[in-house]
Design a protein around this motif. Structure first.
Motif, mmCIF file in Angstrom:
data_model
loop_
_atom_site.group_PDB
_atom_site.id
_atom_site.type_symbol
_atom_site.label_atom_id
_atom_site.label_comp_id
_atom_site.label_asym_id
_atom_site.label_seq_id
_atom_site.Cartn_x
_atom_site.Cartn_y
_atom_site.Cartn_z
ATOM 1 N N SER A 297 45.859 46.096 18.686
ATOM 2 C CA SER A 297 46.062 45.279 17.493
ATOM 3 C C SER A 297 47.359 45.663 16.800
ATOM 4 N N SER A 298 47.780 46.895 16.943
ATOM 5 C CA SER A 298 49.032 47.279 16.306
ATOM 6 C C SER A 298 50.214 46.586 16.962
ATOM 7 N N LEU A 299 50.039 46.251 18.214
ATOM 8 C CA LEU A 299 51.114 45.575 18.922
ATOM 9 C C LEU A 299 51.104 44.085 18.653
ATOM 10 N N ALA A 300 49.934 43.601 18.307
ATOM 11 C CA ALA A 300 49.746 42.165 18.212
ATOM 12 C C ALA A 300 50.713 41.529 17.243
ATOM 13 N N ALA A 301 51.174 42.292 16.270
ATOM 14 C CA ALA A 301 52.082 41.739 15.277
ATOM 15 C C ALA A 301 53.370 41.251 15.934
ATOM 16 N N SER A 302 53.876 42.014 16.868
ATOM 17 C CA SER A 302 55.172 41.661 17.442
ATOM 18 C C SER A 302 55.044 40.753 18.661
ATOM 19 N N LYS A 303 53.922 40.850 19.358
ATOM 20 C CA LYS A 303 53.811 40.088 20.600
ATOM 21 C C LYS A 303 52.505 39.313 20.598
ATOM 22 N N PRO A 304 52.478 38.252 21.388
ATOM 23 C CA PRO A 304 51.212 37.539 21.514
ATOM 24 C C PRO A 304 50.175 38.476 22.117
ATOM 25 N N LEU A 305 48.951 38.350 21.662
ATOM 26 C CA LEU A 305 47.919 39.265 22.116
ATOM 27 C C LEU A 305 47.496 38.896 23.529
ATOM 28 N N SER A 306 48.340 39.287 24.454
ATOM 29 C CA SER A 306 47.990 39.055 25.847
ATOM 30 C C SER A 306 47.921 40.400 26.519
ATOM 31 N N VAL A 307 46.779 40.717 27.047
ATOM 32 C CA VAL A 307 46.656 42.004 27.699
ATOM 33 C C VAL A 307 46.576 41.812 29.198
ATOM 34 N N GLY A 308 47.034 40.679 29.633
ATOM 35 C CA GLY A 308 47.085 40.452 31.061
ATOM 36 C C GLY A 308 45.852 39.778 31.610
ATOM 37 N N SER A 309 45.773 39.793 32.912
ATOM 38 C CA SER A 309 44.738 39.037 33.586
ATOM 39 C C SER A 309 43.769 39.982 34.281
ATOM 40 N N GLU A 310 42.739 39.357 34.798
ATOM 41 C CA GLU A 310 41.771 40.128 35.558
ATOM 42 C C GLU A 310 41.918 39.740 37.024
ATOM 43 N N ILE A 311 41.962 40.733 37.888
ATOM 44 C CA ILE A 311 42.140 40.453 39.314
ATOM 45 C C ILE A 311 40.851 40.783 40.045
ATOM 46 N N LYS A 312 40.403 39.837 40.886
ATOM 47 C CA LYS A 312 39.223 40.121 41.699
ATOM 48 C C LYS A 312 39.590 40.000 43.167
ATOM 49 N N VAL A 313 39.255 41.022 43.925
ATOM 50 C CA VAL A 313 39.496 41.005 45.364
ATOM 51 C C VAL A 313 38.126 40.955 46.026
ATOM 52 N N ASN A 314 37.849 39.855 46.763
ATOM 53 C CA ASN A 314 36.516 39.671 47.337
ATOM 54 C C ASN A 314 36.543 39.676 48.855
ATOM 55 N N ASN A 315 35.923 40.660 49.455
ATOM 56 C CA ASN A 315 35.760 40.712 50.912
ATOM 57 C C ASN A 315 37.038 40.399 51.679
ATOM 58 N N VAL A 316 38.108 40.982 51.247
ATOM 59 C CA VAL A 316 39.385 40.648 51.882
ATOM 60 C C VAL A 316 39.590 41.470 53.146
ATOM 61 N N SER A 317 39.982 40.789 54.230
ATOM 62 C CA SER A 317 40.400 41.459 55.454
ATOM 63 C C SER A 317 41.783 40.964 55.808
ATOM 64 N N LYS A 318 42.539 41.808 56.489
ATOM 65 C CA LYS A 318 43.864 41.388 56.917
ATOM 66 C C LYS A 318 44.177 42.016 58.263
ATOM 67 N N SER A 319 44.558 41.161 59.207
ATOM 68 C CA SER A 319 44.966 41.657 60.529
ATOM 69 C C SER A 319 46.373 41.183 60.808
ATOM 70 N N TYR A 320 47.069 41.948 61.617
ATOM 71 C CA TYR A 320 48.384 41.521 62.075
ATOM 72 C C TYR A 320 48.334 41.262 63.565
ATOM 73 N N GLY A 321 49.159 40.369 64.023
ATOM 74 C CA GLY A 321 49.221 40.078 65.454
ATOM 75 C C GLY A 321 48.124 39.100 65.823
ATOM 76 N N ALA A 322 48.267 38.535 67.021
ATOM 77 C CA ALA A 322 47.341 37.496 67.427
ATOM 78 C C ALA A 322 46.418 38.000 68.532
ATOM 79 N N ASP A 323 45.242 37.387 68.609
ATOM 80 C CA ASP A 323 44.308 37.598 69.714
ATOM 81 C C ASP A 323 44.043 39.071 70.016
ATOM 82 N N ASN A 324 44.216 39.408 71.292
ATOM 83 C CA ASN A 324 43.863 40.777 71.689
ATOM 84 C C ASN A 324 44.898 41.794 71.231
ATOM 85 N N PHE A 325 45.964 41.327 70.608
ATOM 86 C CA PHE A 325 46.949 42.252 70.074
ATOM 87 C C PHE A 325 46.697 42.541 68.595
#
Lengths: 300, 295, 282, 296
Positions: free
Chosen positions: D8-36
């Motif tokens: 609240s002390s900051l709110a005077a100078s800046k809009p009261l935005s404390v950012g966003s909420e990030i949700k990561v759900n069951n994320v998988s990541k692979s590189y390369g194709a097929d059997n590689f």
């Protein structure tokens, strides 16, 4: 460019590096990746546009200036003709004689330049005192383009063969010596120190550290060296040679055999490419450690 | 190999004392060492009247901000640099001193370098056998056999014919230490060997180093800027002032060996951290204010 | 003030240094050897191989002194410089945008790079006859060959430079809200600049080599029939000296070409340093 | 709770935005194709709370940087979803700012031009922004170095300039990928203090990746401990130490020590896994991969 192109990654990095795949399988996989990418098709479009423009502008539209050039079909049919109108095609022995003469000159000049340039470069990089005495003279002569030596070379060396080889040698020599020197200077001092820690004598350090450490630069130098060798050779042959591809190009001009000029140029391009590829393959073979390292994505 | 399951043959004695069977070689005494760079008087003073001792068969860690001159000291012991004055003794034999200001590099003092100096153009086993073969101490066959044994011992089996560029940086450091040990050195000089590693890999490497140490009991002289690393590894920690470098505080760490990562959260460890943190922080701030380049 | 002081101090320490004196000694020894060699016939009665055919440095020096007072020599130098400048500028003006376009657009790269790679191994001088046939004047054909000399080097350097830009710069710029144009102007252009400078410095060296040879080939050489019309230039000058048997003039001409080439590279390097201040030390 | 009062002390100078909420759900990541194919992230889920500093810690080469690229939107997950304020991530955006491993300051711009890059790119080169840039320069102690190029700054200064360059954009989410890696242990401590001060002042949702447990405890509201490759969350530890924190106090407190003991045990186990296989360490693959991706 900002996105990572996975097809550009060496396949090795995508494996667990446990040699489960035979090299042919990897090669096949690469080929299929390449065929699946737009690259081969774009390449064909590129060549199509280039050759199409050549054909149309010279032989169909007969644009001003272009019309005087030899056309695509003329050149190709001449090149592949059993009975060439202007005397040079792949079925004529003389064609191969010219190629052989040029390659022979390149080979002599290149080996001389390597045999002298590499040791000179190694010593220039290795001994500070040697460099202090020799390098200024080297730098004094280097700005003079090798091609400007043509008349002097003819005066210095009699006959027509030696001057051409000398010119070709000169161009290669600078590139090789300079890169070798830079190669030695680029070696991390830690390697030299580590070797002396491990009890290596001065000449052992030279043999086991300096020479292999400078190899990558030496081969960069040799690549450049082959390129400039062809560059000078052509000029030398055009001015004072007998036989050789440069000579072919020049005499075809004076004898008004225009299609042969293009045949000479294309042949030069092919032969030049093959020789530099040979140097590259030799380099890869001699620097297994580097090839394998780079396949992993370049740790260093 | 799993470095945590340190199958330590040597039983630790209380207070980190040296076991009786340990070789008692590799003691280094640095007496009043001074090093100027550039002309005397106008040059930069890097080492300022340094005097301390590296006990045989122990790990001595020198801590100081980057660029404080501690590497200069190491280079003087190794024989890469000369001293301006003062002397250094190895087991009562003068390495450098009046009349001979630069020591000869030799296989009794082997340096493990900050960024690693395995020769990338030699396979791992060629690297490891480099020392004995250059010195002509062992034949090729003997050297290879010894190298294979030592590699197996250090959990490096299977990478003999790989090039250093093909193994991960952590493994590379281990190969480099084996390369040094092949020469039966009296002392190992480690110049911030784990600097480029992240802190987790580093902690694994620390345990691996300790394991090697427990097996060989070779004297180790270790340079770092990381206080935690220093206290974790060292029998003795020498805290240096920022340039010119001079010992500011010398501590004997009485945490018993063998140590593993759980030492980091013990009370005694934290006491040592507290005791030294202020001194180190002060020097770091000084160096920082001087706008010293970190890299 | 400080800059001047620094420069003076640097000069003094260089002149008094070992490097400088050993260099001077080496060059003097080299010149003595040359002088002795070329006068060996008259001094010892024995002609040293090769060197005896080369005019002595003292004779060359005299010749150079004569030449710098000769307006026709300066005219040759002017003609060569003009051709180098034209060819080089044309190579920059066409090469830089082409290289950038190839680096930015994958499609364009895919289409044009293979063609480019096929043409590249053909030495520029092999183009001379084709150029003479194609271009209406000889001046243009020399300029064209000169252009080719620098062109390939510049394009390769631009592509290499642009592709070597760290992806993180693009990611950073993108996440700060940059438009595509903005990324091009403020990331790709400055990021490629150092390689452009390198390409230009190398390119101008090649340009000099090509100009000299092209002048020799088209002006003299065994293709002598096409000489005359444009003629001139330093390459033509040394070829003419050869034909006229004035060997001192050949060497003097070579030295002039060397100096001109060195000078133009030095100028380009300075401009490059000025344009890329972030590469300066300290 | 406590954060709210400071905000609240900051709110005077800046809009009261404390950012966003990030949700990561069951994320998988692979590189390369097929059997590689090579899986780098496996079925990973976590949440990064609004205005909080979440630190992810895991062994080197475990796939943390991949997760960063996924959240930043530079790459797409193979499966699973990532949402920011319940909107799925489809690409890079101005709302998320990434501070890269080592530094990604533009070498051809001075410190000041680097900091002003974001505002200028969005045509916001206003007096207000320039004022903000001054404030930031002062906060990170680089006022005297505004006209220097990155190569003329020390490693620590570069990191501070980089922090300032991202702060000026007031992003909803700050993503930091081992920002202090490669720094001297001592410089690192000082950098952490600088960074903690900036965070305390400009509270944004922050996703911070590190391999340094002390750094994690000193900075975090919550620590995610990751497994070895293919990575997923192994444990979540909430750090409830009061802010603003002092480096010395944190080191000394028993609570921090307890957390450290718990985290070290888990991490050590995971770090060992990547070493267990010697030369064939998975680390090789990822090292090589991330080097290529990072420095192409």
């Amino acid at each position: 460019m900002s996105e990572t192109d996975l097809t550009k990654l060496p396949i090795n990095t995508l494996l667990d590096r446990s040699d489960q795949m035979s090299s042919t399988a990897v090669a096949m996989h690469r080929l299929s990746l390449w065929l699946a990418s737009p690259r081969p098709y774009l390449m064909m479009i590129g060549f199509g546009l280039f050759l199409g423009f050549w054909y149309l502008s010279v032989e169909v539209w007969k644009l001003p200036r272009f019309a005087e050039m030899p056309g695509l079909t003329t050149v190709v049919s001449e090149w592949l003709s059993k009975n060439p109108i202007y005397g040079l095609s792949i079925f004529v022995d003389e064609y191969y004689l010219h190629i052989w003469v040029s390659i022979r000159r390149i080979a002599i000049a290149f080996f001389l330049a390597t045999a002298i340039g590499v040791p000179l470069g190694l010593f220039l990089g290795w001994s500070k005192r040697f460099k202090q005495f020799v390098f200024p003279v080297f730098e004094l002569l280097r700005p003079i383009p090798p091609l400007a030596w043509v008349p002097l070379a003819i005066v210095m060396f009699h006959g027509s063969e030696t001057p051409v080889i000398f010119l070709t040698f000169l161009a290669s020599f600078y590139a090789t010596a300079l890169n070798t020197m830079l190669g030695v200077q680029s070696i991390d001092i830690s390697y030299v120190r580590a070797a002396s820690c491990l009890g290596a004598k001065r000449w052992q350090i030279f043999r086991h550290i300096i020479v292999p450490g400078a190899l990558p630069f030496i081969f960069t130098g040799l690549q450049i060296s082959v390129g400039v060798a062809w560059f000078s050779l052509v000029a030398g042959e055009m001015v004072s040679g007998q036989y050789g591809l440069g000579y072919v190009i020049n005499t075809s001009y004076t004898m008004v055999r225009y299609p042969t000029i293009i045949i000479g140029m294309v042949t030069l391009g092919i032969v030049g490419y093959v020789t530099s590829a040979m140097v590259r393959v030799l380099g890869d073979y001699m620097m297994q450690w580097r090839t394998r390292e780079l396949a992993l994505g370049g740790e260093r | 190999m799993n470095p945590t399951s340190a199958s330590v043959a040597v039983s630790a004695l209380p207070g980190g004392a040296i076991p009786a069977q340990a070789a008692r070689t590799g003691k280094v005494r640095i007496i009043d060492a001074v090093k100027y760079y550039g002309a005397a008087g106008t040059g930069v003073l890097a080492v300022d009247h340094c005097t301390f001792e590296v006990p045989a068969g122990e790990i001595t860690v020198v801590v100081g901000p980057s660029g404080c001159g501690k590497t200069t000291l190491l280079n003087a012991i190794a024989g890469f640099h000369s001293l301006s004055s003062g002397s250094i003794y190895l087991d009562d034999e003068m390495l450098c001193g009046p009349g001979k200001l630069k020591a000869e590099p030799g296989p009794d003092r082997i340096v493990v370098f900050q960024n690693g100096a395995l020769f990338p153009w030699k396979t791992n086993i060629e690297n490891i056998t480099f020392g004995p073969m250059m010195q002509g101490r062992l034949t090729r066959a003997e050297a290879y056999e010894k190298a294979r044994d030592m590699m197996a011992d250090a959990g490096l089996r299977g990478i003999e014919n790989n090039y250093p560029g093909e193994i991960s940086s952590g493994v590379r450091r281990r190969v480099e230490i084996v390369r040094a040990l092949m020469n039966d050195p009296k002392i190992l000089l480690l110049d911030e060997p784990y600097r480029a590693l992240d802190s987790l890999t580093k902690s694994v490497m620390h345990e691996a180093l300790l394991e090697i140490f427990y097996k060989n009991r070779v004297t180790i002289f270790f340079i770092t800027h990381d206080l935690e690393e220093a206290i974790f590894l060292g029998h003795r920690v020498v805290i240096m002032t920022t340039r010119p470098c001079r010992p500011k505080k010398i501590l004997d760490i009485d945490i018993p060996h063998p140590r593993d990562y759980s030492v980091l959260t013990t009370k005694r460890f934290r006491e040592f951290m507290d005791e030294t943190a202020a001194a180190v922080h002060e020097e770091a701030t000084k160096a920082f204010a001087a706008g010293e380049k970190e890299r | 003030m400080n800059a001047i002081k620094g420069f003076v101090l640097k000069t003094i320490s260089f002149v008094t240094g070992e490097d400088f004196w050993r260099g001077i000694v080496a060059i003097i020894v080299f010149l003595l050897f040359w002088e002795t060699g070329s006068r060996s016939q008259s001094w010892f009665g024995v002609a040293f191989p090769w060197v005896s055919q080369v005019p002595a440095p003292t004779a060359v020096l005299q010749e150079m002194y004569r030449l710098i007072q000769d307006p026709s020599f300066w005219h040759s130098a002017y003609l060569s410089t003009l051709r180098v400048t034209e060819g080089f500028l044309a190579a920059m003006v066409i090469g830089i945008p082409l290289g950038l376009a190839m680096a930015v657009s994958k499609t364009f790269y895919g289409i044009s790079f293979p063609v480019f790679e096929v043409l590249r191994p053909i030495p520029p001088l092999a183009w001379v006859p084709a150029a003479i046939i194609f271009w209406p004047t000889q001046e243009l054909s020399i300029a064209f060959v000169t252009f080719l000399g620098a062109f390939f080097t510049i394009v390769i350097n631009v592509i290499g430079g642009a592709q070597a830009i760290d992806v993180r710069y693009f990611q950073a710029a993108r996440s700060m809200g940059s438009s595509t144009w903005d990324i091009f102007r403020r990331i790709i252009l400055p990021g490629t600049l150092p390689s452009i400078v390198v390409g230009a410095t190398v390119g101008i060296g090649i340009t000099w080599a090509v100009v000299v040879a092209a002048e020799m080939i088209s002006g003299g050489g065994s293709a002598g029939s096409v000489g005359g019309a444009a003629g001139g230039g330093l390459g033509f000058f040394i070829w003419n000296s050869y034909v006229g048997g004035s060997y001192t003039q050949i060497v003097a001409g070579m030295i002039s070409i060397g100096m001109a080439g060195y000078l133009s590279s030095a100028i380009l390097r300075k401009i490059g340093e000025w344009m890329t201040p972030w590469l300066a030390e300290g | 709770m406590q954060q709210m009062t400071q905000l609240s002390s900051l709110a005077a100078s800046k809009p009261l935005s404390v950012g966003s909420e990030i949700k990561v759900n069951n994320v998988s990541k692979s590189y390369g194709a097929d059997n590689f194919a090579k899986e780098v992230v496996h079925n990973c889920s976590f949440t990064i709370d609004r205005g909080k500093l979440t630190v992810m810690i895991g062994p080197s080469g475990c796939g943390k940087s991949t997760l960063i690229r996924l959240v930043a939107g530079f790459e797409r997950p193979t499966s699973g979803t990532i949402t920011i304020d319940d909107k799925p991530v489809t690409g890079p955006g101005v709302d998320r700012l990434v501070v890269f491993q080592e530094t990604a300051l533009f070498p051809w711009m001075t410190t000041y031009d680097n900091i002003m890059y974001g505002p200028r790119a969005r045509n916001e080169d206003t007096a207000e922004m320039r004022g903000f840039a001054e404030t930031l320069l002062q906060k990170v102690g680089l006022s005297a170095f505004r006209k220097k190029y990155p190569s003329q700054l020390s490693g620590g200064m570069q990191r501070r300039a980089e922090l300032a360059r991202s702060m000026i954009n007031k992003p909803n989410v700050m993503i930091l990928d081992e920002p202090f890696r490669g720094l001297d242990a001592m410089t690192k401590k000082l950098m952490q203090e600088y960074y903690a001060n900036l965070y305390n002042e400009f509270r944004r949702t922050t996703f911070f990746v590190t391999t340094d447990i002390d750094e994690a405890i000193y900075l975090a509201d919550r620590i995610l401990i990751m497994t070895n490759i293919p990575t997923r969350v192994r444990a979540v530890i909430d750090v409830n130490l009061p802010r603003p924190r002092q480096v010395e106090n944190v080191v000394e407190s028993d609570e921090a020590n307890a957390i450290k003991m718990q985290a070290l045990g888990l991490l050590h186990e995971e770090a060992m896994k990547s070493f267990a296989r010697g030369s064939k360490a998975a680390a090789d693959f990822i090292d090589a991969y991330s080097k290529r991706v990072g420095k192409q």
